[in-house]
Design an enzyme around this catalytic site. Structure first.
Site, PDB file in Angstrom:
ATOM      1  N   GLN A  46       0.804  -1.015   0.026  1.00  0.00           N
ATOM      2  CA  GLN A  46      -0.025  -0.065  -0.131  1.00  0.00           C
ATOM      3  C   GLN A  46       0.945   1.228  -0.039  1.00  0.00           C
ATOM      4  O   GLN A  46       1.405   1.559   1.030  1.00  0.00           O
ATOM      5  CB  GLN A  46      -0.891  -0.219   1.262  1.00  0.00           C
ATOM      6  CG  GLN A  46      -1.643   1.166   1.459  1.00  0.00           C
ATOM      7  CD  GLN A  46      -2.605   1.876   0.319  1.00  0.00           C
ATOM      8  OE1 GLN A  46      -3.338   1.144  -0.401  1.00  0.00           O
ATOM      9  NE2 GLN A  46      -2.428   3.054  -0.140  1.00  0.00           N
ATOM     10  N   HIS A 104     -10.913   6.811 -10.230  1.00  0.00           N
ATOM     11  CA  HIS A 104      -9.645   7.469 -10.098  1.00  0.00           C
ATOM     12  C   HIS A 104      -8.723   7.356 -11.455  1.00  0.00           C
ATOM     13  O   HIS A 104      -7.794   7.932 -11.533  1.00  0.00           O
ATOM     14  CB  HIS A 104      -8.840   6.464  -9.177  1.00  0.00           C
ATOM     15  CG  HIS A 104      -9.128   7.364  -7.713  1.00  0.00           C
ATOM     16  ND1 HIS A 104      -8.664   8.709  -7.422  1.00  0.00           N
ATOM     17  CD2 HIS A 104      -9.521   6.640  -6.610  1.00  0.00           C
ATOM     18  CE1 HIS A 104      -9.088   8.831  -6.029  1.00  0.00           C
ATOM     19  NE2 HIS A 104      -9.416   7.836  -5.400  1.00  0.00           N
ATOM     20  N   PRO A 149      -6.016  -2.176   4.868  1.00  0.00           N
ATOM     21  CA  PRO A 149      -6.467  -1.202   5.600  1.00  0.00           C
ATOM     22  C   PRO A 149      -7.444  -0.333   4.849  1.00  0.00           C
ATOM     23  O   PRO A 149      -8.032   0.631   5.630  1.00  0.00           O
ATOM     24  CB  PRO A 149      -5.176  -0.418   5.874  1.00  0.00           C
ATOM     25  CG  PRO A 149      -4.288  -0.805   4.821  1.00  0.00           C
ATOM     26  CD  PRO A 149      -4.763  -2.071   4.320  1.00  0.00           C
ATOM     27  N   GLN A 198       0.387   4.685  -1.364  1.00  0.00           N
ATOM     28  CA  GLN A 198      -0.217   6.032  -1.076  1.00  0.00           C
ATOM     29  C   GLN A 198      -0.467   6.056   0.471  1.00  0.00           C
ATOM     30  O   GLN A 198      -0.494   5.254   1.289  1.00  0.00           O
ATOM     31  CB  GLN A 198      -1.603   6.117  -1.616  1.00  0.00           C
ATOM     32  CG  GLN A 198      -2.082   7.276  -1.689  1.00  0.00           C
ATOM     33  CD  GLN A 198      -3.543   7.691  -2.028  1.00  0.00           C
ATOM     34  OE1 GLN A 198      -4.230   6.751  -2.234  1.00  0.00           O
ATOM     35  NE2 GLN A 198      -3.912   8.876  -2.594  1.00  0.00           N
ATOM     36  N   ASP A 241      -1.141  11.488   6.116  1.00  0.00           N
ATOM     37  CA  ASP A 241      -2.163  10.644   6.190  1.00  0.00           C
ATOM     38  C   ASP A 241      -2.987  11.260   7.295  1.00  0.00           C
ATOM     39  O   ASP A 241      -4.363  11.012   7.238  1.00  0.00           O
ATOM     40  CB  ASP A 241      -1.590   9.388   6.609  1.00  0.00           C
ATOM     41  CG  ASP A 241      -2.467   8.064   6.678  1.00  0.00           C
ATOM     42  OD1 ASP A 241      -3.058   7.967   5.523  1.00  0.00           O
ATOM     43  OD2 ASP A 241      -2.674   7.161   7.499  1.00  0.00           O
ATOM     44  N   GLU A 284      -9.611  13.157  -4.609  1.00  0.00           N
ATOM     45  CA  GLU A 284     -10.836  12.387  -4.111  1.00  0.00           C
ATOM     46  C   GLU A 284     -12.064  12.987  -4.357  1.00  0.00           C
ATOM     47  O   GLU A 284     -13.030  12.441  -4.406  1.00  0.00           O
ATOM     48  CB  GLU A 284     -10.307  12.103  -2.560  1.00  0.00           C
ATOM     49  CG  GLU A 284      -9.264  11.201  -2.277  1.00  0.00           C
ATOM     50  CD  GLU A 284      -9.423   9.709  -2.756  1.00  0.00           C
ATOM     51  OE1 GLU A 284     -10.410   9.406  -3.425  1.00  0.00           O
ATOM     52  OE2 GLU A 284      -8.226   9.260  -2.922  1.00  0.00           O
ATOM     53  N   GLU A 287      -6.488   2.488  -5.857  1.00  0.00           N
ATOM     54  CA  GLU A 287      -6.867   2.862  -7.351  1.00  0.00           C
ATOM     55  C   GLU A 287      -5.613   2.626  -8.155  1.00  0.00           C
ATOM     56  O   GLU A 287      -5.131   3.089  -8.871  1.00  0.00           O
ATOM     57  CB  GLU A 287      -7.313   4.188  -7.661  1.00  0.00           C
ATOM     58  CG  GLU A 287      -6.243   5.390  -7.334  1.00  0.00           C
ATOM     59  CD  GLU A 287      -6.500   5.781  -6.017  1.00  0.00           C
ATOM     60  OE1 GLU A 287      -6.990   5.179  -4.974  1.00  0.00           O
ATOM     61  OE2 GLU A 287      -6.013   7.182  -5.608  1.00  0.00           O
ATOM     62  N   TYR A 321     -12.927  14.113   0.212  1.00  0.00           N
ATOM     63  CA  TYR A 321     -13.968  13.474  -0.392  1.00  0.00           C
ATOM     64  C   TYR A 321     -15.350  14.178  -0.528  1.00  0.00           C
ATOM     65  O   TYR A 321     -15.730  14.377  -1.575  1.00  0.00           O
ATOM     66  CB  TYR A 321     -14.196  12.068   0.229  1.00  0.00           C
ATOM     67  CG  TYR A 321     -12.794  11.052   0.309  1.00  0.00           C
ATOM     68  CD1 TYR A 321     -12.165  11.285   1.095  1.00  0.00           C
ATOM     69  CD2 TYR A 321     -12.907  10.207  -0.445  1.00  0.00           C
ATOM     70  CE1 TYR A 321     -10.889  10.487   1.109  1.00  0.00           C
ATOM     71  CE2 TYR A 321     -11.831   9.251  -0.544  1.00  0.00           C
ATOM     72  CZ  TYR A 321     -10.794   9.329   0.172  1.00  0.00           C
ATOM     73  OH  TYR A 321      -9.680   8.670   0.251  1.00  0.00           O
ATOM     74  N   HIS A 379     -15.582   4.319  -7.676  1.00  0.00           N
ATOM     75  CA  HIS A 379     -15.020   5.087  -7.130  1.00  0.00           C
ATOM     76  C   HIS A 379     -13.543   4.806  -7.659  1.00  0.00           C
ATOM     77  O   HIS A 379     -12.724   5.663  -8.208  1.00  0.00           O
ATOM     78  CB  HIS A 379     -14.903   4.903  -5.671  1.00  0.00           C
ATOM     79  CG  HIS A 379     -14.091   6.165  -4.978  1.00  0.00           C
ATOM     80  ND1 HIS A 379     -14.363   7.317  -4.610  1.00  0.00           N
ATOM     81  CD2 HIS A 379     -12.640   5.872  -4.684  1.00  0.00           C
ATOM     82  CE1 HIS A 379     -13.292   7.933  -4.176  1.00  0.00           C
ATOM     83  NE2 HIS A 379     -12.231   7.031  -3.915  1.00  0.00           N
ATOM     84  N   GLU A 380     -13.008   3.429  -7.587  1.00  0.00           N
ATOM     85  CA  GLU A 380     -11.497   3.244  -7.614  1.00  0.00           C
ATOM     86  C   GLU A 380     -11.324   3.535  -9.339  1.00  0.00           C
ATOM     87  O   GLU A 380     -10.329   3.849  -9.809  1.00  0.00           O
ATOM     88  CB  GLU A 380     -11.112   1.930  -7.316  1.00  0.00           C
ATOM     89  CG  GLU A 380     -11.301   1.541  -5.726  1.00  0.00           C
ATOM     90  CD  GLU A 380     -10.677   2.855  -4.782  1.00  0.00           C
ATOM     91  OE1 GLU A 380      -9.618   3.728  -5.279  1.00  0.00           O
ATOM     92  OE2 GLU A 380     -11.059   2.856  -3.592  1.00  0.00           O
TER      93      GLU A 380
HETATM   94  N1  BES Z   1      -6.916   6.384  -2.809  1.00  0.00           N
HETATM   95  C1  BES Z   1      -7.956   6.123  -1.830  1.00  0.00           C
HETATM   96  C2  BES Z   1      -7.384   5.456  -0.624  1.00  0.00           C
HETATM   97  C3  BES Z   1      -6.443   6.249  -0.001  1.00  0.00           C
HETATM   98  C4  BES Z   1      -6.250   7.439   0.374  1.00  0.00           C
HETATM   99  C5  BES Z   1      -4.973   5.462   0.517  1.00  0.00           C
HETATM  100  C6  BES Z   1      -5.246   7.819   1.191  1.00  0.00           C
HETATM  101  C7  BES Z   1      -4.010   6.234   1.175  1.00  0.00           C
HETATM  102  C8  BES Z   1      -4.148   7.571   1.319  1.00  0.00           C
HETATM  103  C9  BES Z   1      -8.991   5.268  -2.310  1.00  0.00           C
HETATM  104  O1  BES Z   1      -9.281   5.435  -3.603  1.00  0.00           O
HETATM  105  C10 BES Z   1     -10.400   5.652  -1.470  1.00  0.00           C
HETATM  106  O2  BES Z   1     -10.524   6.727  -1.308  1.00  0.00           O
HETATM  107  N2  BES Z   1     -10.525   4.591  -0.818  1.00  0.00           N
HETATM  108  C11 BES Z   1     -11.842   4.569   0.082  1.00  0.00           C
HETATM  109  C12 BES Z   1     -13.144   4.222  -0.670  1.00  0.00           C
HETATM  110  C13 BES Z   1     -14.012   5.225  -1.299  1.00  0.00           C
HETATM  111  C14 BES Z   1     -15.198   4.420  -1.810  1.00  0.00           C
HETATM  112  C15 BES Z   1     -14.321   6.194  -0.585  1.00  0.00           C
HETATM  113  C16 BES Z   1     -11.613   3.658   1.251  1.00  0.00           C
HETATM  114  O3  BES Z   1     -10.722   3.056   1.251  1.00  0.00           O
HETATM  115  O4  BES Z   1     -12.506   3.414   2.192  1.00  0.00           O
HETATM  116 ZN    ZN Z   2     -10.410   7.477  -3.786  1.00  0.00          ZN
END
Ligand code: BES
Ligand code: ZN
Length: 625
Positions: free
Chosen positions: A160, A320, A287, A162, A396, A339, A292, A404, A316-317
């Site tokens: 992972q 991206h 986690p 990002q 983070d 996001e 994406e 979002y 969603h993914e």
């Molecule tokens: N890119 C994100 C996950 C992410 C964000 C990883 C920041 C590390 C740092 C991914 O696209 C995402 O937003 N996932 C969401 C689901 C989405 C439907 C809102 C999640 O993991 O809950």
């Molecule tokens: Zn996302």
């Protein structure tokens, strides 16, 4: 040399450091940004291609190998900088075979960022090869024992990267504004298959050696690898699913709409640029909900509800692939450009395939999340600005629902103000003219001012974009989603509170989303008898739907409803998705059950990824031993 974060990459050029061509609407200003989360100085010397050659060693929980980079030396500099964190650097050479050695040194450790790798080069140096080995605790990597997988026989590894974790498994220029193509050779145990964010193999071979190619330039946070007992099945012409064999059939059913989503997305904002779109179902310790990774979304198995009701995550993914992977936030302060746009796009895809009444339910649930996040953080907290201020912090930390859902609300308001036709044309052009480039918040605002705001009289005044981007809280011109379907749920809730028995409520047509609205809006004060009545009528504690379970547990924890105790513990021990863990453990803490929280956490922690334990250790004041 001082390796302070403030000396990060100041870029006054196009995204890949090239002077910008006069081809995009942003030409009247420079894409200026300073990424404080990378030690790289891409305006001086940047990587353009990675040739990765690695071996995955499950026994030692270690990846070893060589990252060989093609460089572009833009200023004739004598140094190139890479990011590393918790990584062992063995040697640095002039080519893959190390026929010449280069002088290098690791700088001091900086909190969150790791250590810069400084390599001496000449203006003529075209290639730098770095031999490295990861540490067992590398934060990007989760090494799973067989018992933590569905099949229980083979180990599993996933990455992972990002936001800034790629540097814990590859020495790399780890900023979202630095793009490169890659190819890779990965050696894994013979019983396992390796897949990456690239063109992927579909079945195992008997050498355990797999090769990969990613011909479109991507930033480091999209580098991804997964290794396990995996099988593939196609679900459409350009779409397919990877999962452990015992999970494949369920997964293929759940994600049966992937091809339709891809077509809907292309109809909205232009061609899918990455050829194939696959998804891998990871073990439950993943986690996040989804990640994406280009060509191969990484997904949690907690969206396998059996009825396709949680697949907006796939939308969603997939979205991206435009917002984020094609047009990328220049720095993590601009995270909302990734996001917020993606949530907007996700809901447009869901509207196209499931109708407006469906996507409005998603939007209203999202709005509820936004209100809760703003209430939690405080309406004057700068972390509720769209543009973040993450200097000196772990990126983070700032990555909340704000990017979002507040981001979504701004785009929704823009759509409503400009009209859908104009807004869609605007977005389609935005993705096209900025493809494979970066975007800053400031450049985006200028672009909007030069296009939509000029085109639509009064739009700038109506939107007040600076209030959204640079001020905290939810601006008063927000357009709140409206859902008739939720109005019906509100009526059912009222009827129940006025004495109608739970089993007599008109719920037969409800989807997961109506249930979520129902559970979220149950009164705060409930008796055990009321909880039992709801549970008997609707079987919440036994639900196979993780979203419903998590929402329900918020009430059962609050009221110490014993019949749900075992289910809660089983949930927390198996699921590592941080979005669920945070509110549930917090609820335990807020309702005087810290001892219980710690007892469960002690059992569960070995199953969690470091992304989750980092958050939870702090919240639970966890001390090892
Ligand atoms: N890119 C994100 C996950 C992410 C964000 C990883 C920041 C590390 C740092 C991914 O696209 C995402 O937003 N996932 C969401 C689901 C989405 C439907 C809102 C999640 O993991 O809950
Ligand atoms: Zn996302």
């Amino acid at each position: 040399m001082i390796f302070a974060p403030v000396l990060g990459a100041l870029i006054l050029l196009g995204c890949n450091g090239q002077p910008k061509e006069k081809d995009s609407p942003q030409d009247d200003y420079k894409m200026e940004f300073n990424d404080v989360h990378t030690f790289a100085k891409p305006a001086e010397a940047a990587i353009t291609h990675l040739d990765l050659d690695i071996k995955v060693d499950f026994e030692h929980k270690q990846i070893t190998g060589t990252a060989t980079y093609d460089l572009e030396n833009k200023t004739g500099t004598n140094k190139i900088y890479f990011d590393t964190r918790d990584l062992n650097i063995k040697r640095v050479g002039t080519d893959k075979n190390f026929s010449g050695e280069l002088t290098w040194k690791l700088g001091d450790e900086v909190e969150f960022l790791g250590r810069p790798l400084e390599v001496d080069i000449t203006p003529e140096t075209k290639v730098v090869a770095i031999e490295f080995a990861t540490n067992p605790g590398a934060e990007a990597l989760q090494w799973l024992n067989p018992v933590q997988t569905a099949g229980k026989v083979h180990p599993f590894l996933f990455t992972q990267s990002q936001a800034i974790l790629a540097r814990t498994w590859i020495p790399i220029q780890d900023g979202p504004g630095i793009r490169f193509t890659y190819n890779a050779t990965v050696q894994v145990p013979k019983e396992l298959l390796a897949v990456m964010s690239a063109e992927n193999p579909r079945e195992k071979n008997d050498t355990g050696i797999y090769t990969f190619k990613m011909d479109q330039p991507i930033p480091a946070y999209l580098m991804a690898l997964s290794v396990g007992d995996l099988a593939f099945q196609s679900v459409g012409e350009h779409t397919g699913v990877y999962a452990e064999p015992s999970m494949l059939e369920r997964s293929v059913y759940e994600f049966g709409e992937m091809e339709d989503m891809l077509v809907a997305a292309e109809n909205l904002y232009g061609k899918y640029r990455w050829d194939q779109y696959d998804l891998i179902v990871l073990p439950p310790s993943f986690p996040f909900g989804g990640m994406e990774n280009p060509r191969l979304t990484f997904a949690t198995p907690t969206i396998l509800a059996g009825d396709r009701s949680l697949t907006s995550l796939v939308a969603h993914e997939l979205a991206h692939s435009w917002s984020g992977n094609l047009v990328t936030n220049a720095t993590w302060d601009d995270f909302w450009l990734n996001e917020g746009f993606t949530v907007y796009f996700e809901r447009r895809i869901m509207e196209a395939i499931s109708g407006r009444s469906y996507s409005e339910m998603l939007a209203l649930l999202g709005y509820q999340d936004l209100q809760e996040t703003v209430a939690d953080l405080g309406a004057d907290n700068p972390d509720t600005d769209l543009k973040l201020a993450l200097t000196g912090r772990n990126p983070d930390d700032g990555m909340t629902d704000i990017a979002y859902e507040k981001g979504y609300c701004l785009l929704r308001l823009m759509e409503e103000t400009a009209g859908r036709e104009k807004f869609d044309a605007f977005l389609k052009d935005y993705f096209n003219s900025n493809a494979f480039k970066v975007m800053t918040t400031e450049a985006f605002i200028k672009h909007v001012e030069n296009t939509l705001f000029k085109d639509v009289p009064g739009m700038a005044e109506k939107i007040r974009i600076n209030d959204w981007v640079y001020s905290p809280g939810i601006p008063d011109n927000v357009s709140v989603p409206v859902s008739d379907r939720f109005t019906k749920v509100d009526e059912a809730l009222a009827a129940w509170q006025n004495g109608t028995a739970a089993k007599d409520l008109a719920t037969t047509e409800w989807t997961t989303h109506e249930w979520l609205h129902f559970i979220r809006h149950l009164p705060a004060e409930l008796t055990s008898a009321q909880l039992a009545q709801l549970d008997a009528a609707f079987g919440f504690t036994q639900s196979g739907n993780k979203e419903i379970l998590a929402a329900w547990f918020m009430h059962t924890i609050r009221h110490q409803y014993k019949p749900a105790d075992d289910a809660l513990e089983a949930f927390l021990v198996s699921v590592g998705r941080r979005k669920f863990l945070k509110p549930l453990y917090k609820q335990l803490l807020d309702h005087g059950q810290k001892a219980r929280a710690l007892e469960i956490y002690t059992k569960a922690r070995p199953n969690y990824h470091s992304v989750s334990t980092n958050t939870m250790d702090e919240m639970l004041e966890w001390k090892q031993g």
